[in-house]
Design an enzyme around this catalytic site. Structure first.
Site, PDB file in Angstrom:
ATOM      1  N   GLU A   1       0.880  -1.175   0.000  1.00 15.38           N
ATOM      2  CA  GLU A   1       0.000   0.000   0.000  1.00 15.38           C
ATOM      3  C   GLU A   1       0.908   1.212   0.000  1.00 15.38           C
ATOM      4  OE1 GLU A   1      -2.086   3.124   1.415  1.00 15.38           O
ATOM      5  OE2 GLU A   1      -2.611   1.793   3.066  1.00 15.38           O
TER       6      GLU A   1
ATOM      7  N   CYS B   1      -2.307   8.820   2.881  1.00 16.96           N
ATOM      8  CA  CYS B   1      -2.124   8.266   1.541  1.00 16.96           C
ATOM      9  C   CYS B   1      -3.312   8.598   0.657  1.00 16.96           C
ATOM     10  CB  CYS B   1      -1.911   6.756   1.619  1.00 16.96           C
ATOM     11  SG  CYS B   1      -3.203   5.892   2.528  1.00 16.96           S
TER      12      CYS B   1
END
Length: 494
Positions: free
Chosen positions: A254, A288
């Protein structure tokens, strides 16, 4: 060091006893003063810790799933009991205002409770009885992988760790957490809550590692899967290390994001503007899935920008341990300098800044404080619209139609989330337009009229340089288990 002699800190985390071993120091972002020091293990100590985890896993996978789920529910109670201790502790580690930390605690519990609620169905055998021939029985089991190494980030440490740690444990794996050097206490606290709930200490370990030791852990033959959250360069290093290891192990990545928002002409600005300001600047933009670039239809561009700027000016940048602060420092002085450089380069290339820095006195060179900034007259030749900023900065660009917005949203090396803002409630055709946009966007998640949120029932995933693999949802369990097929011929008489 024999197993009974291993040194433990109060959270049950293994620590090295050799004072000559290298160590890491966590600096408080807003004061740049040292907070905690953690010592790295030697290579042999790391090897033993992984062996202990593998041995514990063999016993743990034989524990009935119902019992594992029961321990998981007890973890949520233990973690919830820590809610008053966490805010200041986390704020000192990574700089988020104390007033905003409770949201991470609630989110961690929300995700944990959901993943526990679906564990039985997600991990159940897949029956093929409907298509079995007479005298045959077939089914597919989900079995644990073994030892899972979780390399966790600092920006939302509890939220990201719970995505992998809890389902890995519930599925029957052992877990080793390698936390960011910026948030070592978060990992230790999470592990402490699991240990209090009944998870064996060898089964779940927190081990602080240098980059070299992290690579060694990734390559270790007893580590079966690596879950990494962090930068693209860090993810690439982990992926290469795993490929160089003996055998073939899975890697979930990720990574970065440059998440776009598109504000259509019929968007409700009373609702949309505050949501996007928060999506851009919460946690100082260090998410993110933070909104880092916004495309606004030309019909409402001026009004949108004006409202956005006025809200941005109201932020209070300062000491994150004070209750009145709603914008804290970024994680480090180096990060602050990188963000300022990206803004300066954009301005030099023609971008127009709309937030006077003097409104935010704390934002001085040499500190981790960065003033929020809104840029217009931006384009895709500028890094500010292409490369991850990870700071309180957003570029806003005018577009004339959905097609232009879609092309610009896709013009990125990243693909984590995207959001579209339109009045679907009042205009059914706007909902249809949104669904058409969904089909054309190359990204992991598409939001309508919301952003920067992970629903644990949905698969959390990315494309392009945002990584590969899945966490949360039933697919999160699939990533942390493997399929084992059982084919039985029961009737053998002719």
């Amino acid at each position: 060091m024999s197993q009974p002699d291993r040194a433990l800190n109060p959270s049950g985390t293994q620590i090295a006893t050799d004072t000559e071993l290298p160590s890491q120091t966590t600096l408080i972002p807003h004061s740049q003063q040292p907070l905690v020091i953690r010592t790295y293990p030697s290579t042999s100590q790391l090897d033993k810790s992984i062996q202990y985890a593998a041995s514990a896993q063999e016993k743990w996978e034989r524990v009935p799933l119902s019992r594992r789920i029961e321990i998981g529910r007890r973890f949520t109670e233990e973690f919830g009991n820590m809610k008053d201790e966490i805010p200041l502790e986390l704020s000192l580690q990574m700089g988020r205002p104390v007033s905003q930390v409770p949201g991470e605690i609630r989110g961690t519990l929300e995700r944990a409770n959901y993943m526990l609620s679906i564990a039985e169905s997600a991990l159940a055998d897949v029956s093929l009885a409907d298509t079995d021939k007479p005298g045959f029985r077939r089914f597919i089991k989900r079995v644990p992988l073994g030892v899972v190494l979780v390399v966790a980030p600092w920006n939302y440490p509890f939220l990201v760790m719970i995505n992998s740690v809890l389902p890995a444990l519930i599925a029957g794996n052992a877990v080793i957490i390698k936390p960011s050097p910026q948030t070592p206490l978060a990992a230790e606290r999470l592990a402490s809550a699991f240990h209090k709930a009944g998870v064996p200490r060898d089964l779940l370990q927190v081990i602080h590692l240098s980059p070299e030791l992290t690579s060694a852990a990734v390559k270790h033959p007893l580590v079966d899967f690596v879950s990494f959250t962090g930068s693209v360069s860090g993810g690439r290093a982990v992926d290469i290390a795993a490929a160089e290891a003996e055998g073939f192990k899975g890697v979930g990545l990720e990574l970065g994001g440059k998440d776009p928002a598109y504000v259509r002409a019929d968007a409700n600005l009373d609702y949309t503007v505050p949501e996007l300001v928060d999506g851009a600047f919460f946690n100082s933009g260090q998410s993110c899935c933070a909104v880092e670039r916004i495309y606004v239809h030309e019909a409402i561009f001026d009004e949108f920008v004006s409202r956005f700027v006025e809200l941005t000016k109201k932020y209070r940048l300062g000491d994150p341990t004070e209750a009145s602060t709603n914008l804290g420092p970024v994680v480090s002085v180096a990060s602050a300098e990188r963000i300022r450089k990206q803004v300066e380069d954009a301005i030099a290339a023609g971008a127009k800044p709309l937030i006077p820095e003097q409104l935010f006195a704390a934002a001085k060179p040499g500190t981790a404080y960065v003033a929020p900034q809104v840029l217009i007259d931006v384009n895709h030749t500028m890094d500010i619209m292409k490369e991850e900023t990870f700071g309180p900065v957003v570029g806003i660009q005018k577009v004339v139609a959905d097609e232009e917005a879609i092309a610009l949203m896709n013009d990125s090396p990243y693909g984590l989330t995207a959001s579209v803002w339109t009045d679907a409630e009042a205009h059914p055709e706007s909902e249809a337009a949104f669904l058409q946009i969904v089909d054309e966007l190359r990204t992991g998640t598409v939001f309508l009229n919301r952003c920067d949120y992970l629903d644990p029932a949905l698969a959390w995933t990315g494309v392009k340089n945002s990584g590969r693999g899945v966490s949360l949802s039933k697919f999160g369990y699939d990533q942390l288990t493997r399929a084992k097929s059982v084919h039985m011929k029961i009737k053998t008489a002719q």
